[in-house]
Design an enzyme around this catalytic site. Sequence first.
Site, PDB file in Angstrom:
ATOM      1  CB  CYS A 142      -0.873  -0.010   1.247  1.00  0.00           C
ATOM      2  SG  CYS A 142      -2.026   1.372   1.302  1.00  0.00           S
TER       3      CYS A 142
ATOM      4  CG  ASN B  82      -6.589   3.463   4.219  1.00  0.00           C
ATOM      5  OD1 ASN B  82      -6.615   2.686   3.268  1.00  0.00           O
ATOM      6  ND2 ASN B  82      -5.630   3.459   5.126  1.00  0.00           N
TER       7      ASN B  82
ATOM      8  CG  PHE C 278      -7.018   9.299  -0.722  1.00  0.00           C
ATOM      9  CD1 PHE C 278      -6.289  10.231  -1.446  1.00  0.00           C
ATOM     10  CD2 PHE C 278      -6.464   8.812   0.458  1.00  0.00           C
ATOM     11  CE1 PHE C 278      -5.046  10.672  -1.025  1.00  0.00           C
ATOM     12  CE2 PHE C 278      -5.213   9.242   0.888  1.00  0.00           C
ATOM     13  CZ  PHE C 278      -4.501  10.176   0.148  1.00  0.00           C
TER      14      PHE C 278
ATOM     15  CD  GLU D  68      -6.543  14.624  -0.580  1.00  0.00           C
ATOM     16  OE1 GLU D  68      -7.225  13.904   0.163  1.00  0.00           O
ATOM     17  OE2 GLU D  68      -5.499  15.179  -0.211  1.00  0.00           O
TER      18      GLU D  68
ATOM     19  CG  ASN E  42       1.205  -1.659   4.577  1.00  0.00           C
ATOM     20  OD1 ASN E  42       1.570  -0.902   5.458  1.00  0.00           O
ATOM     21  ND2 ASN E  42      -0.042  -2.036   4.424  1.00  0.00           N
TER      22      ASN E  42
ATOM     23  N   PRO F 103      -0.066  11.615   3.702  1.00  0.00           N
ATOM     24  CG  PRO F 103      -1.293   9.762   2.985  1.00  0.00           C
ATOM     25  CD  PRO F 103       0.106  10.221   3.296  1.00  0.00           C
TER      26      PRO F 103
ATOM     27  CG  HIS G 136       1.501   5.178   7.042  1.00  0.00           C
ATOM     28  ND1 HIS G 136       1.095   5.288   8.362  1.00  0.00           N
ATOM     29  CD2 HIS G 136       0.496   4.526   6.404  1.00  0.00           C
ATOM     30  CE1 HIS G 136      -0.073   4.707   8.505  1.00  0.00           C
ATOM     31  NE2 HIS G 136      -0.465   4.241   7.350  1.00  0.00           N
TER      32      HIS G 136
END
Length: 481
Positions: A98, A203, A205, A207, A330, A378, A404
């Site tokens: 991730c 979570n 996204f 943006e 991760n 973020p 992170h």
Amino acid sequence: MGKYELRKIEPYLWEIPKTGGMRVPGRIYASEKLMEILKDDESPTQVANVAHLPGIVGYSLAMPDIHWGYGFPIGGVAAFDYDEGVISPGGVGYDINCGCRLAVTNLRYEEVKDKIRDLVRSLFATVPCGVGSSGAIKKLSISDEKKILAIGARWAVENGFGDPEDVSHTENEGCLPQADPSLVSHRALERGRDQVGTLGSGNHFLEIDLVDKIYDQKVAERLGLFEGQIAVLIHSGSRGLGYQICDDFLKVMQKAAGKYRISLPDRQLACAPITSKEGEDYFAAMCCGANYAWTNRQVLLHLTREAFYKALSISPKSLGMKLVYDVCHNIAKIEEHTFNGRKIKVCVHRKGATRAFPPHHPEVPAVYRDVGQPVLIPGDMGSYSFVLVGTKRAMEKTFGSTCHGAGRVLSRSQAIKRGKGRAIDRELAQKGIVVMAKGRGTLAEEMPEAYKNVEDVVEVMHKAGISLMVARLRPLGVVKG
């Protein structure tokens, strides 16, 4: 805070002394304010649990975005001696690699401030999102999917989804070469065939941001950032394929822990010696998941560019959307570090933690080598995100790692309960943020108060000298799963 005592040893560093079966102390980076949040949290106990594992070097570490996770805490960092230590899927997480990528444009806020809703609609229509989302690109053959697992983001560029420069601005150039696709199960391959280029849910996204504050002008210029600029943040991972790899190998590791007589304070820490067959097989399969995730984010960037061209009727040259950097948070990596004056080969687990290598490190892309590796942090969908750079102190104190994100304070079920009867999208609209999501439940799960204040988290890392603030981003439009 569980059964362990925490002692403040530096202004932003707390220690759990070595007791019982702990092989090393635990260390948590946090402010007094953030420690108050941890009073009712079990994640410090998870820091102490990780300290029990064989071959751990120095400390079991946690960053200020620490919260409870599967086995290892999210926000956790642990380095294990390559010859004597272990590797654990719980130290990487289900969503292998991730991560987050930041792209900037030639656009200024004044040019597009009245078109943010059009851009969000275009992104929502172009990028598949939500649970089980699929179909961004043609369904892959197993042969093509195995190429992705082997070569990572380069596959996307070779097939028309991006520019060669994108790969050079990606951590590890978007590929861990130790990947072995033959170790990935048929079930995992099937789950991954039609999910490249999809956002997912939770979570994750996409943006649209405004660069609204620069802290370090020299470094910002090197990264291509300026105040008033329109930028894009993408947060996603290895989708169903990565989840399945983790799930498959947790079963392998449960048996391996017994086979190698590894005493575990929590069975979710199931692991095997790094150099055992089980350990080597997991690492090679995890690398496949990492390569898939980098490919996924590369295709997501391509689709984002397409959505901007369409919504603004603009040419690629005028848009000028360039990748600043892509970081994973991760992952387990084999790295060389210096500890107590001795160079050692270690397997660094970063679970909800970002690599933060300093200036002049050979693994920092040449274009950024004199300023350090970009770090992308973020926040929640209603607050700022930050760009930082890694430091020499990070190499000395945290095996080249930093936080992170903001870190959760409410579980998803707690957030849904608190969001009952509320319209989160309207609340965000009142703050000037356009949001579109597949499900209202997702918005409730991800509501701003479900997270710590990301400014508090980033401040700790900056003041502790682990990673330094460069720029702040303010959200204008958000796409959620």
